[in-house]
Motif scaffolding. Structure first.
Motif, PDB file in Angstrom:
ATOM      1  N   MET A 142       8.341  47.940  18.513  1.00  0.00           N
ATOM      2  CA  MET A 142       8.678  46.399  18.715  1.00  0.00           C
ATOM      3  C   MET A 142       9.585  46.008  17.690  1.00  0.00           C
ATOM      4  SD  MET A 142       6.095  43.147  19.514  1.00  0.00           S
ATOM      5  CE  MET A 142       5.492  43.643  21.176  1.00  0.00           C
ATOM      6  N   ALA A 143      10.683  45.296  18.141  1.00  0.00           N
ATOM      7  CA  ALA A 143      11.812  44.829  17.251  1.00  0.00           C
ATOM      8  C   ALA A 143      11.272  43.503  16.449  1.00  0.00           C
ATOM      9  CB  ALA A 143      13.061  44.653  17.903  1.00  0.00           C
ATOM     10  N   TYR A 144      10.799  42.536  17.244  1.00  0.00           N
ATOM     11  CA  TYR A 144      10.152  41.312  16.453  1.00  0.00           C
ATOM     12  C   TYR A 144       9.189  41.045  17.531  1.00  0.00           C
ATOM     13  CZ  TYR A 144      13.718  39.240  19.553  1.00  0.00           C
ATOM     14  OH  TYR A 144      14.579  38.947  20.327  1.00  0.00           O
ATOM     15  N   PRO A 145       8.055  39.973  17.074  1.00  0.00           N
ATOM     16  CA  PRO A 145       7.023  39.722  17.875  1.00  0.00           C
ATOM     17  C   PRO A 145       7.618  38.782  19.021  1.00  0.00           C
ATOM     18  CG  PRO A 145       6.676  39.039  15.480  1.00  0.00           C
ATOM     19  CD  PRO A 145       8.036  39.406  15.716  1.00  0.00           C
ATOM     20  N   GLY A 146       6.968  39.496  20.259  1.00  0.00           N
ATOM     21  CA  GLY A 146       7.271  38.735  21.644  1.00  0.00           C
ATOM     22  C   GLY A 146       8.514  39.270  22.226  1.00  0.00           C
ATOM     23  N   ARG A 147       9.234  40.304  21.544  1.00  0.00           N
ATOM     24  CA  ARG A 147      10.358  41.139  22.220  1.00  0.00           C
ATOM     25  C   ARG A 147       9.718  42.025  22.837  1.00  0.00           C
ATOM     26  NH1 ARG A 147      16.100  41.019  23.136  1.00  0.00           N
ATOM     27  NH2 ARG A 147      16.532  43.050  23.525  1.00  0.00           N
ATOM     28  N   LEU A 148       9.938  42.114  24.526  1.00  0.00           N
ATOM     29  CA  LEU A 148       9.479  43.017  25.274  1.00  0.00           C
ATOM     30  C   LEU A 148      10.619  43.296  26.294  1.00  0.00           C
ATOM     31  CD1 LEU A 148       6.266  40.585  26.349  1.00  0.00           C
ATOM     32  CD2 LEU A 148       6.212  42.631  24.883  1.00  0.00           C
ATOM     33  N   CYS A 149      10.068  44.450  26.998  1.00  0.00           N
ATOM     34  CA  CYS A 149      11.049  45.152  27.938  1.00  0.00           C
ATOM     35  C   CYS A 149      11.372  44.329  29.059  1.00  0.00           C
ATOM     36  CB  CYS A 149      10.659  46.371  28.437  1.00  0.00           C
ATOM     37  SG  CYS A 149      10.423  47.696  27.171  1.00  0.00           S
ATOM     38  N   ASP A 150      12.527  44.349  29.674  1.00  0.00           N
ATOM     39  CA  ASP A 150      12.810  43.614  30.797  1.00  0.00           C
ATOM     40  C   ASP A 150      12.480  44.344  32.002  1.00  0.00           C
ATOM     41  OD1 ASP A 150      14.127  42.583  33.094  1.00  0.00           O
ATOM     42  OD2 ASP A 150      16.241  42.939  32.410  1.00  0.00           O
ATOM     43  N   PRO A 151      11.341  43.904  32.811  1.00  0.00           N
ATOM     44  CA  PRO A 151      11.113  44.584  34.035  1.00  0.00           C
ATOM     45  C   PRO A 151      12.081  45.181  35.063  1.00  0.00           C
ATOM     46  CG  PRO A 151       9.899  42.738  33.735  1.00  0.00           C
ATOM     47  CD  PRO A 151      11.104  42.427  32.883  1.00  0.00           C
ATOM     48  N   ALA A 152      13.104  44.566  35.255  1.00  0.00           N
ATOM     49  CA  ALA A 152      14.073  45.102  36.008  1.00  0.00           C
ATOM     50  C   ALA A 152      14.635  46.531  35.487  1.00  0.00           C
ATOM     51  CB  ALA A 152      15.378  44.153  36.119  1.00  0.00           C
ATOM     52  N   ALA A 153      14.843  46.534  34.201  1.00  0.00           N
ATOM     53  CA  ALA A 153      15.210  47.717  33.494  1.00  0.00           C
ATOM     54  C   ALA A 153      14.263  48.683  33.599  1.00  0.00           C
ATOM     55  CB  ALA A 153      15.784  47.370  32.017  1.00  0.00           C
ATOM     56  N   VAL A 154      13.088  48.575  33.371  1.00  0.00           N
ATOM     57  CA  VAL A 154      12.173  49.525  33.454  1.00  0.00           C
ATOM     58  C   VAL A 154      12.197  50.145  35.023  1.00  0.00           C
ATOM     59  CG1 VAL A 154       9.426  49.888  33.565  1.00  0.00           C
ATOM     60  CG2 VAL A 154      10.557  48.271  31.908  1.00  0.00           C
ATOM     61  N   ASP A 155      11.988  49.047  35.821  1.00  0.00           N
ATOM     62  CA  ASP A 155      12.314  49.658  37.389  1.00  0.00           C
ATOM     63  C   ASP A 155      13.375  50.409  37.522  1.00  0.00           C
ATOM     64  OD1 ASP A 155      13.469  49.379  40.266  1.00  0.00           O
ATOM     65  OD2 ASP A 155      11.565  48.445  40.457  1.00  0.00           O
ATOM     66  N   GLN A 156      14.559  50.161  37.028  1.00  0.00           N
ATOM     67  CA  GLN A 156      15.803  50.894  37.100  1.00  0.00           C
ATOM     68  C   GLN A 156      15.707  52.278  36.447  1.00  0.00           C
ATOM     69  OE1 GLN A 156      18.648  50.121  38.828  1.00  0.00           O
ATOM     70  NE2 GLN A 156      18.829  52.352  38.863  1.00  0.00           N
ATOM     71  N   LEU A 157      15.010  52.558  35.309  1.00  0.00           N
ATOM     72  CA  LEU A 157      14.679  53.633  34.544  1.00  0.00           C
ATOM     73  C   LEU A 157      14.093  54.833  35.701  1.00  0.00           C
ATOM     74  CD1 LEU A 157      14.728  55.070  31.525  1.00  0.00           C
ATOM     75  CD2 LEU A 157      12.545  54.679  31.881  1.00  0.00           C
ATOM     76  N   LEU A 158      12.867  54.063  36.289  1.00  0.00           N
ATOM     77  CA  LEU A 158      12.168  54.816  37.102  1.00  0.00           C
ATOM     78  C   LEU A 158      12.759  55.290  38.237  1.00  0.00           C
ATOM     79  CD1 LEU A 158       8.842  52.544  36.509  1.00  0.00           C
ATOM     80  CD2 LEU A 158       9.099  54.906  35.835  1.00  0.00           C
ATOM     81  N   GLN A 159      13.426  54.553  38.871  1.00  0.00           N
ATOM     82  CA  GLN A 159      14.301  54.818  39.888  1.00  0.00           C
ATOM     83  C   GLN A 159      15.390  55.922  39.687  1.00  0.00           C
ATOM     84  OE1 GLN A 159      13.709  53.849  42.869  1.00  0.00           O
ATOM     85  NE2 GLN A 159      12.353  52.244  42.471  1.00  0.00           N
ATOM     86  N   ASP A 160      15.887  55.922  38.525  1.00  0.00           N
ATOM     87  CA  ASP A 160      16.932  56.900  37.961  1.00  0.00           C
ATOM     88  C   ASP A 160      16.204  58.387  37.956  1.00  0.00           C
ATOM     89  OD1 ASP A 160      18.613  55.079  37.768  1.00  0.00           O
ATOM     90  OD2 ASP A 160      18.859  54.793  35.741  1.00  0.00           O
ATOM     91  N   GLY A 161      14.939  58.265  37.198  1.00  0.00           N
ATOM     92  CA  GLY A 161      14.178  59.499  37.094  1.00  0.00           C
ATOM     93  C   GLY A 161      13.718  60.184  38.450  1.00  0.00           C
TER      94      GLY A 161
END
Length: 177
Positions: A142-161
């Motif tokens: 985690m880069a700093y408190p509260g910095r979380l992944c963008d769900p759309a980016a996670v979805d795209q990563l899974l689709q790519d895989g």
């Protein structure tokens, strides 16, 4: 500083629970002192509930490795940091992308499950960036408190895989008679 929670005379690995990221993570727990003490006692993990501070998308390792085109830790870490811009926990065969709370209410990707209220996640100490025998570590800290992944980016990563693992359709022809 409260010596029960660690002080400046302790080694860095035992002070990291007082780092802002460690504090932010521990506050997800109904009794925040619990994770602090787990980490302080030399433990590399604590169990935290999902749903309040963060949800977690449980991603199969095969999909993640296919999406980034590699299996070695350094390459996977770099690729996930670039693609997701948020924290990812690695647990042997699974990766957990920490996403904003309530993501589960909108999560439609059938390739991975989004853990939320009622689920608990094993979370490594904030400085645990390699496998310490538990198999659980930060692939992307985690880069700093509260910095979380963008769900759309996670979805795209899974689709790519998934696309890389799915064979291309082919046309079957019958032999000439």
């Amino acid at each position: 500083m409260d010596t029960e929670l660690g002080g400046p005379s302790e080694p860095p690995s035992q002070r990291n629970h007082t780092h802002p990221i460690g504090l932010w993570l521990a506050e997800a727990h109904p009794a925040p002192a619990g994770p602090w003490l787990d980490w302080r006692r030399g433990g590399s993990i604590a169990v935290l509930p999902t749903g309040e501070r963060f949800d977690a998308v449980r991603m199969p390792g095969d999909l993640v490795h296919a999406a980034v085109g590699a299996t070695d830790h350094a390459t996977v870490s770099g690729a996930l940091a670039a693609a997701l811009a948020g924290p990812v926990i690695c647990d042997t065969r699974w990766f957990y992308a920490l996403v904003p709370p309530r993501t589960s209410e909108r999560w439609t990707c059938g390739l991975a499950r989004c853990l939320s209220t009622g689920a608990w996640l094993t979370v490594p100490r904030p400085d645990c960036t390699d496998d310490t025998g538990t198999g659980i570590h930060w692939c992307v800290p985690m880069a700093y408190p509260g910095r979380l992944c963008d769900p759309a980016a996670v979805d795209q990563l899974l689709q790519d895989g998934h696309e890389r693992l799915t064979p291309a359709p082919c046309e079957f022809r019958r032999p000439a008679s």
